[in-house]
Design a protein around this motif. Structure first.
Motif, PDB file in Angstrom:
ATOM      1  N   TRP A 153       0.825  -1.209   0.000  1.00 14.41           N
ATOM      2  CA  TRP A 153       0.000   0.000   0.000  1.00 14.41           C
ATOM      3  C   TRP A 153       0.857   1.257   0.000  1.00 14.41           C
ATOM      4  CZ3 TRP A 153      -5.084   0.973  -0.660  1.00 14.41           C
ATOM      5  CH2 TRP A 153      -5.570   2.214  -0.278  1.00 14.41           C
ATOM      6  N   PRO A 171      -6.285  -4.663  -7.824  1.00 15.00           N
ATOM      7  CA  PRO A 171      -6.342  -3.592  -6.818  1.00 15.00           C
ATOM      8  C   PRO A 171      -6.167  -4.107  -5.398  1.00 15.00           C
ATOM      9  CG  PRO A 171      -8.488  -3.951  -7.858  1.00 15.00           C
ATOM     10  CD  PRO A 171      -7.489  -4.686  -8.666  1.00 15.00           C
ATOM     11  N   TYR A 180      -7.422  -2.548  -2.854  1.00 13.19           N
ATOM     12  CA  TYR A 180      -8.554  -2.074  -2.068  1.00 13.19           C
ATOM     13  C   TYR A 180      -9.761  -1.900  -2.981  1.00 13.19           C
ATOM     14  CZ  TYR A 180     -11.094   1.385   0.889  1.00 13.19           C
ATOM     15  OH  TYR A 180     -12.026   2.076   1.631  1.00 13.19           O
ATOM     16  N   ILE A 181     -10.879  -2.467  -2.570  1.00  9.74           N
ATOM     17  CA  ILE A 181     -12.136  -2.350  -3.303  1.00  9.74           C
ATOM     18  C   ILE A 181     -13.138  -1.605  -2.443  1.00  9.74           C
ATOM     19  CG2 ILE A 181     -14.155  -3.671  -4.044  1.00  9.74           C
ATOM     20  CD1 ILE A 181     -12.244  -5.796  -5.099  1.00  9.74           C
ATOM     21  N   GLN A 182     -13.768  -0.591  -3.023  1.00 10.17           N
ATOM     22  CA  GLN A 182     -14.866   0.093  -2.354  1.00 10.17           C
ATOM     23  C   GLN A 182     -16.155  -0.209  -3.100  1.00 10.17           C
ATOM     24  OE1 GLN A 182     -12.879   4.259  -1.807  1.00 10.17           O
ATOM     25  NE2 GLN A 182     -14.590   4.146  -0.377  1.00 10.17           N
ATOM     26  N   CYS A 242      -7.154 -10.293  -2.889  1.00  5.97           N
ATOM     27  CA  CYS A 242      -7.337  -8.876  -2.579  1.00  5.97           C
ATOM     28  C   CYS A 242      -7.495  -8.715  -1.074  1.00  5.97           C
ATOM     29  CB  CYS A 242      -8.566  -8.336  -3.305  1.00  5.97           C
ATOM     30  SG  CYS A 242      -8.826  -6.566  -3.068  1.00  5.97           S
ATOM     31  N   SER A 248      -8.276  -5.875   0.964  1.00  5.68           N
ATOM     32  CA  SER A 248      -9.062  -4.853   1.663  1.00  5.68           C
ATOM     33  C   SER A 248     -10.332  -4.487   0.910  1.00  5.68           C
ATOM     34  CB  SER A 248      -8.196  -3.600   1.858  1.00  5.68           C
ATOM     35  OG  SER A 248      -8.877  -2.639   2.621  1.00  5.68           O
ATOM     36  N   SER A 298      -4.838   7.365  -6.143  1.00  3.72           N
ATOM     37  CA  SER A 298      -5.943   6.413  -6.028  1.00  3.72           C
ATOM     38  C   SER A 298      -5.874   5.294  -7.058  1.00  3.72           C
ATOM     39  CB  SER A 298      -7.285   7.147  -6.160  1.00  3.72           C
ATOM     40  OG  SER A 298      -7.527   7.959  -5.041  1.00  3.72           O
ATOM     41  N   GLN A 344      -4.071   2.272  -6.129  1.00  7.05           N
ATOM     42  CA  GLN A 344      -4.491   1.593  -4.914  1.00  7.05           C
ATOM     43  C   GLN A 344      -5.829   0.883  -5.014  1.00  7.05           C
ATOM     44  OE1 GLN A 344      -4.541   5.274  -2.694  1.00  7.05           O
ATOM     45  NE2 GLN A 344      -2.721   4.696  -1.546  1.00  7.05           N
ATOM     46  N   GLN A 345      -6.800   1.498  -5.658  1.00  7.31           N
ATOM     47  CA  GLN A 345      -8.172   1.051  -5.481  1.00  7.31           C
ATOM     48  C   GLN A 345      -9.043   1.235  -6.708  1.00  7.31           C
ATOM     49  OE1 GLN A 345      -9.008   4.750  -2.853  1.00  7.31           O
ATOM     50  NE2 GLN A 345     -11.003   4.107  -3.595  1.00  7.31           N
ATOM     51  N   CYS A 389     -11.596   6.020  -8.571  1.00  3.46           N
ATOM     52  CA  CYS A 389     -11.331   6.612  -7.263  1.00  3.46           C
ATOM     53  C   CYS A 389     -12.644   6.856  -6.542  1.00  3.46           C
ATOM     54  CB  CYS A 389     -10.546   7.914  -7.398  1.00  3.46           C
ATOM     55  SG  CYS A 389     -11.516   9.259  -8.120  1.00  3.46           S
ATOM     56  N   CYS A 390     -12.554   7.342  -5.309  1.00  4.33           N
ATOM     57  CA  CYS A 390     -13.743   7.526  -4.475  1.00  4.33           C
ATOM     58  C   CYS A 390     -14.321   8.929  -4.546  1.00  4.33           C
ATOM     59  CB  CYS A 390     -13.419   7.181  -3.024  1.00  4.33           C
ATOM     60  SG  CYS A 390     -12.129   8.217  -2.289  1.00  4.33           S
TER      61      CYS A 390
END
Length: 340
Positions: free
Chosen positions: A40, A53, A55-57, A106, A108, A266, A269-270, A282-283
């Protein structure tokens, strides 16, 4: 309780994160977590692009039960466009995401983005499924108004590792101005119960954190916020304000200035999934304008390693935000405060 130093950091986070949460998580989750965090850090520095990735949101609801004046959910026209026709990611698509994530180990996942996850009735079941799929870091951010005793008990059983309480105030009068539609007394009661229940069960996880976005309402009272919440949760964190262009600039804290040296990591990372299957890089609430794929007809692996994501990374390495209207808006709307 570990407090944060209130010093300038020109990104999302105001102040340096303490190692408290990381230390406990490493002790509880072991080498897999330590290895994940090493990757990370490299990804944060844009030195590493992993095969999948880290991190998955998942934005399950797209909606919120509050109407805060500093948030997209508090602006009717913005909110209606953002959540128009929004439905939670179907269980079939959700399981498709989990199965592929399991294949690539993965580490997170979070169950929120610009929404309130506790509006999802089967949230706890989805957390359990993610735990079974091998995720080691399972995260929820909530305003805690819907965190009843039953839901607190179920989330603790499901195995979340971090819960972030987005509260922004430490007294009822201020809370009513900032968290429109919320109930401060209920929030305190819910959070107190959650922390006590965790401690009664002799659990060290999830790490609990109270967060505050630094706006014209909250910045003058940051010290009081820190002192109040540090007695209740594991960590207190402040976030620099990001305005919604042409909508919420009036909430910029006094003395704050746009941060002109913003960089974005971002896309190293995700990725973010929306309820219709769209994948975002991204978020940011601006990111709905730059969809990079859809899980209905593509694999996560192919999207992550595809031409759109590669293009985004290439341009961001050049500090070029003009290639995307979404990136340009996002990069130009962060405000920092020199001191509190």
């Amino acid at each position: 309780m570990k407090k944060q130093n209130l010093v300038e950091k020109p990104k999302r986070i105001y102040g340096k994160r303490t190692d408290y949460g990381e230390r406990i998580l490493a002790e509880e989750l072991g080498e897999k977590y330590i290895d994940y965090r090493k990757k990370w850090i490299k990804a944060s520095n844009r030195e590493l692009v992993t095969d999948f990735p880290l991190y998955i949101q998942i934005e399950h609801t797209g909606k919120c039960n509050l109407r805060c004046p500093t948030c997209l959910q508090g602006i009717k026209s913005f909110r209606d466009n953002y959540s128009k026709g929004f439905k939670p990611l179907s269980m079939d698509l959700y399981k498709k995401v989990l199965n592929e994530a399991k294949k690539y180990n993965c580490p997170s996942i979070s169950f929120h983005n610009n929404d309130e996850p506790l509006l999802l009735n089967d949230l706890e079941e989805r957390v359990k499924l993610a735990k079974k799929a091998g995720f080691i870091d399972l995260i929820i951010t909530t305003n805690a108004n819907l965190l009843t005793k039953e839901r607190a008990d179920n989330l603790l059983k499901a195995g979340i590792t971090k819960i972030n309480f987005s509260v922004d105030a430490f007294n009822e009068k201020d809370y009513e101005k900032i968290r429109v539609g919320g109930n401060f007394k209920k929030v305190i009661k819910n959070i107190d119960y959650f922390v006590k229940k965790r401690n009664d069960l002799n659990l060290r996880l999830p790490i609990t954190r109270a967060t505050c976005v630094l706006t014209r309402f909250t910045a003058p009272k940051a010290k009081g916020f820190s002192e109040f919440w540090s007695k209740k949760v594991d960590m207190v964190e402040f976030q620099n304000y990001q305005a919604i262009k042409n909508y919420t600039e009036k909430n910029i804290p006094a003395g704050a200035k746009i941060y002109t040296g913003f960089t974005c990591n971002s896309s190293w990372q995700q990725i973010v999934f929306r309820g219709n299957g769209d994948v975002l890089p991204c978020c940011s609430f601006y990111a709905t304008g730059m969809v990079v794929g859809n899980i209905k007809n593509s694999s996560i692996y192919d999207i992550w390693n595809g031409p759109k994501m590669k293009k985004i990374r290439q341009e961001l390495l050049k500090s070029n935000f003009r290639f995307s209207p979404a990136c340009e808006k996002c990069a130009g709307t962060f405000y920092i405060i020199k001191s509190l």
